[in-house]
Structures are given as structure tokens and as C-alpha cells.
Design a protein around this motif. Structure first.
Motif, PDB file in Angstrom:
ATOM      1  N   LEU A  88      77.662  -0.210  -7.702  1.00 53.36           N
ATOM      2  CA  LEU A  88      78.586  -0.579  -8.780  1.00 53.36           C
ATOM      3  C   LEU A  88      79.118  -2.000  -8.582  1.00 53.36           C
ATOM      4  N   ARG A  89      79.430  -2.351  -7.339  1.00 49.74           N
ATOM      5  CA  ARG A  89      79.910  -3.714  -7.083  1.00 49.74           C
ATOM      6  C   ARG A  89      78.815  -4.737  -7.389  1.00 49.74           C
ATOM      7  N   THR A  90      77.578  -4.351  -7.148  1.00 52.09           N
ATOM      8  CA  THR A  90      76.460  -5.265  -7.399  1.00 52.09           C
ATOM      9  C   THR A  90      76.274  -5.527  -8.889  1.00 52.09           C
ATOM     10  N   ILE A  91      76.440  -4.497  -9.715  1.00 55.68           N
ATOM     11  CA  ILE A  91      76.180  -4.646 -11.153  1.00 55.68           C
ATOM     12  C   ILE A  91      77.447  -4.920 -11.954  1.00 55.68           C
ATOM     13  N   GLY A 128      79.193  -7.626 -12.427  1.00 52.65           N
ATOM     14  CA  GLY A 128      79.062  -8.829 -13.253  1.00 52.65           C
ATOM     15  C   GLY A 128      78.182  -8.591 -14.457  1.00 52.65           C
ATOM     16  N   GLU A 129      77.076  -7.878 -14.239  1.00 49.41           N
ATOM     17  CA  GLU A 129      76.178  -7.550 -15.351  1.00 49.41           C
ATOM     18  C   GLU A 129      76.894  -6.700 -16.394  1.00 49.41           C
ATOM     19  N   LEU A 130      77.710  -5.742 -15.943  1.00 51.28           N
ATOM     20  CA  LEU A 130      78.455  -4.891 -16.875  1.00 51.28           C
ATOM     21  C   LEU A 130      79.433  -5.709 -17.713  1.00 51.28           C
ATOM     22  N   CYS A 131      80.100  -6.658 -17.084  1.00 46.77           N
ATOM     23  CA  CYS A 131      81.059  -7.502 -17.819  1.00 46.77           C
ATOM     24  C   CYS A 131      80.345  -8.333 -18.876  1.00 46.77           C
ATOM     25  N   VAL A 144      79.297   1.020 -19.800  1.00 46.17           N
ATOM     26  CA  VAL A 144      79.220   1.541 -18.430  1.00 46.17           C
ATOM     27  C   VAL A 144      78.433   2.846 -18.400  1.00 46.17           C
ATOM     28  N   GLU A 145      78.688   3.729 -19.371  1.00 48.38           N
ATOM     29  CA  GLU A 145      77.974   5.012 -19.402  1.00 48.38           C
ATOM     30  C   GLU A 145      76.473   4.807 -19.574  1.00 48.38           C
TER      31      GLU A 145
END
Length: 431
Positions: A24-27, A29-32, A113-114
Motif C-alpha cells: 500500500l505504501r508503494t502504490i 502515490g499511484e492511488l493519489c 482504492v477499491e
């Protein structure tokens, strides 16, 4: 491309909670980035925002995703994280983004996110649902506190405006303060004064006023409740009705009945007296006094002074109606030392009779001095009783008061006495 396939492969494989957190920490930035793109594509209001506000919304979305990761790590140790998400936004954003838009923002973020973690564990998807609930409640709490603060500020501002109206202390800031309260009234204004009920429902009072096409400013001063009433839409004058019927008060005095306005003959607009009668149950027990109508809110202090003076002496009229017009309490107000009441009685009754005909003034005085007896008045004036009747009818036509009524006779007698005193004072000053 290789990096994306690697992340997808990791997401589909069973992983421990520690591995899930690292992923989750890795992605994050991608999620934002995906969230901001989705906001721009799906929410028109977001695209219409200035760059600074869009950036602030992006900070909120980013804070929400980052806080979710911290919350997922240990939900019990950081219960404040959900509410703290909105602390990343500047204060002015709360005024420019509505609660509905905030909920749309939350929904889009949760959807992104889902979709990204749909292949994750059941516990992760459940955590997203729980956290989105916390975020929604956090948003509602932020807006509720803002609304409460605004309500307290509006109440203080409204009290200040009403105090300014009652004291007649008009300044250049008063119109802007009134506008800040969302005042929809324009045109004629009246002030209504009564006692404060044990339980005052301000919202119900405002709803009742709006239902009657009126707006109100509310002032609670101890056991005294003051309403400044204005029309929420302009009255539609009827030129035929206006030309045929003079404005009359509840006792028939010409000029006192501005409270009847144009609405007496229309269904759309109620008179101020009708509005006062509809609002009467909201007040506490005791007298209820309606000031005279004034043309605008700036002049409302004149109506307020009359209403307050009438309220102070209303108990002296044993059978005073509820509500009662302040101008129907002119004798009591004059006896209590109200200079406005004295001037009104003189200029509304004594001066017109004096200017019209001396015999009308003399006949009225004799009639009142003789206990409203036609025969005794006729004997004193050496005329027929029918002549007295005719002259009294002419008096009623000139000033609008019927001398044969007990209450109106009191008003007329007070006006004659005050008029006589004013003439004596004037002649003394001239000498």
C-alpha cells in the motif's frame, strides 16, 4: 510495464499484513494520481475550481489515502486519524466545498482504492469499508461544527442588529450586517414586541414567517421578545382599492393602519396585523404590541420605539386585544410621557379638525364633555340633535375616528387636551 506487472502479481498473491502495508505504501502515490484524474473526469465542479483549491482538494485526498494506511496498520491506536484528514485543507476550502461535494470526493477516492486492491485480501476490503465510514462521519462532524459556529455567529450578529434597530443607532455597517444574515425582506417593515416563551423555537418561527411571505429578525432581551418583520416579496398594490379606501388602523384612525397595507384585499400578501396574529401563539403570555409600518428597515427604529412604548403601558388597557397596535395605545403612551404619542395625537386628530372647521372641533369637545350625550350637546350648542349627529359623522370622515365608541372617545379626548395644551404653550412662548 515490468513494474506494473510485478505489482499486479504481488497484489494477487496471498500476503501477510506487513506485506500488504508495504504494498500500500508503494502504490500510495499511484492511488493519489489516479484519484485526482478520476475527480477531474467525473466531477464537473472540481474542474471548475481555481488551481489553488484543486490543489487543496488533492491534499485532502492524499491525506485520506496516507491516513488509511496508518489506520490499517493499527486501527485502535490512532482513532483520530479519520477526523484529522480534513485538517490538511485550508479553512477557506470548507466555505467553497459543500458537504455534498465532500461526500462525492470520498466516494470517488474509495472507488479508486477499491478498484486497485480488488484482488487483495478480504480483511483489506473490509478495512476500506470501515475506514470510508469513519471518513464520512469525520466529514459530517467537520461541517456540523462549522454550521454550529456559523449559527452562533449569526445569533450574535442578529442580536447586534436588533439592538441597533431598537436604539436607533444607525451606522454605515448596518446594511452589510443585515445582508450577512440573509435578510430577504424589502419594502415595508414593522416591529412586534411581546414576552419570551419558556421554550422558543426560532426555526419554527422563521418557517412560519416564510410561509406568510415574510422575513424576521429575532431579538431576545430577557423576558422580552422582539421581532422585526419585513415582507419577503413586494406587495402588489391595487390602485382601485387604494384609491377607494384610506389606510385605517384597528380603531379606524386614518394613517394608523399602514399595517393593513395592500394585503387587506389580496390573498397573496398578508397585512402586518395578520402576520402578527399568526405569530401570536409563539409568544409567551402577556401583551403583544405591533408598531406602525415604516417604509424600510433603516426606519425600523421608529416602529420599534412605538412598539416598546406601547408594550410598556399595554397593561393599562384592561381589555386590550392581543396583538394590539401601538397606535391604539396612544392615550396611555401620552400619559406615560411618550413624546411621539403626544405629537401623533395632535397632528393626526387636533390639527386636522382645527384646520377643517371650528364648529367640528367645538361640537366634538362638547359631545365628549357631556358624556357623549346627543341631547345635552345639542342643548349646549343650541342646535338640533340631528345636527350634532351630522357633525360627528363629519368628524369621523375627517380624522377616521368614531366619537360614539368608548375607546375612540378616549383617544379623541386625549388629543383635544394635548392640542389645547400645545396651543397654550405656543402662545405663551410667542408672548
Amino acid at each position: 510495464m515490468g513494474r506494473g506487472r510485478e505489482l499486479k502479481h504481488v497484489a494477487s498473491a496471498p500476503r501477510t499484513k506487513e506485506q500488504t502495508l508495504n504494498w500500500l505504501r508503494t502504490i500510495s502515490g499511484e492511488l493519489c494520481t489516479t484519484t485526482l484524474k478520476r475527480l477531474e473526469d467525473t466531477l464537473p465542479w472540481y474542474g471548475d475550481m481555481p488551481p489553488g483549491r484543486r490543489s487543496a482538494v488533492g491534499l485532502v485526498a492524499q491525506a485520506g489515502i496516507t491516513s488509511f494506511i496508518s489506520w490499517f496498520d493499527d486501527p485502535k491506536s490512532t482513532p483520530w486519524i479519520a477526523a484529522d484528514v480534513f485538517g490538511a485543507a485550508p479553512r477557506e476550502l470548507l466555505r467553497s466545498v459543500s458537504l455534498q461535494q465532500t461526500l462525492q470526493l470520498i466516494r470517488v477516492t474509495v472507488e479508486v482504492v477499491e478498484e486497485r486492491v480488488k484482488d487483495g485480501s478480504e480483511s483489506l476490503r473490509e478495512a476500506i469499508l470501515l475506514y470510508s465510514r469513519e471518513i464520512a462521519f469525520g466529514a459530517a462532524d467537520v461541517y456540523a461544527r462549522a454550521a454550529e459556529a456559523r449559527g452562533l455567529w449569526d445569533a450574535r450578529l442578529e442580536a447586534l442588529v436588533v439592538d441597533s434597530i431598537l436604539s436607533g443607532e444607525y451606522d454605515d455597517d448596518l446594511p452589510s450586517r443585515i445582508a450577512a444574515l440573509g435578510w430577504h425582506g424589502h419594502g415595508e417593515v414593522c416591529v412586534l414586541v411581546g414576552t419570551t416563551p419558556s421554550m422558543l423555537d426560532v426555526d419554527q418561527l422563521r418557517r412560519s414567517a416564510r410561509h406568510m411571505a415574510a422575513d424576521v429578525l429575532i431579538g431576545v432581551q430577557g423576558n422580552r421578545l422582539v421581532l422585526v418583520i419585513g415582507r419577503a416579496r413586494p406587495a402588489s398594490p391595487d390602485p382601485v382599492t387604494d384609491a377607494a379606501a384610506p389606510a385605517t388602523g384597528s380603531l379606524g384612525a386614518v394613517g394608523t393602519g399602514s399595517t393593513n397595507g395592500h394585503a387587506a384585499g389580496t390573498e397573496q400578501t398578508l397585512s402586518f396585523m395578520d402576520i402578527a396574529m399568526q405569530l401570536e401563539p409563539i409568544f409567551g403570555p402577556g401583551h403583544l404590541v405591533l408598531g406602525h409600518e415604516v417604509p424600510n428597515l433603516v426606519d425600523a427604529s421608529k416602529s420599534a420605539k412605538a412598539a416598546l412604548a406601547g408594550f410598556a403601558v399595554a397593561r393599562s388597557w384592561r381589555n386590550a386585544p392581543r396583538p394590539v397596535q401601538a397606535d391604539d395605545l396612544l392615550p396611555e403612551r401620552a400619559l406615560a410621557g411618550d413624546p411621539l404619542a403626544r405629537a401623533t395625537l395632535i397632528h393626526r386628530i387636533y390639527r386636522p379638525l382645527q384646520a377643517h372647521s371650528t364648529e367640528l372641533l367645538t361640537t366634538l369637545w362638547c359631545y365628549l364633555d357631556n358624556g357623549r350625550s346627543l341631547e345635552a350637546t345639542a342643548r349646549e350648542l343650541f342646535v338640533h340633535p340631528n345636527t350634532v349627529r351630522y357633525r360627528l359623522k363629519r368628524v369621523s370622515e375627517v380624522i377616521g375616528y368614531d366619537a360614539t365608541g368608548a375607546r375612540e372617545a378616549l383617544i379623541l379626548q386625549a388629543a383635544l387636551i394635548l392640542g389645547s395644551i400645545s396651543e397654550h404653550d405656543g402662545s405663551t412662548r410667542r408672548r
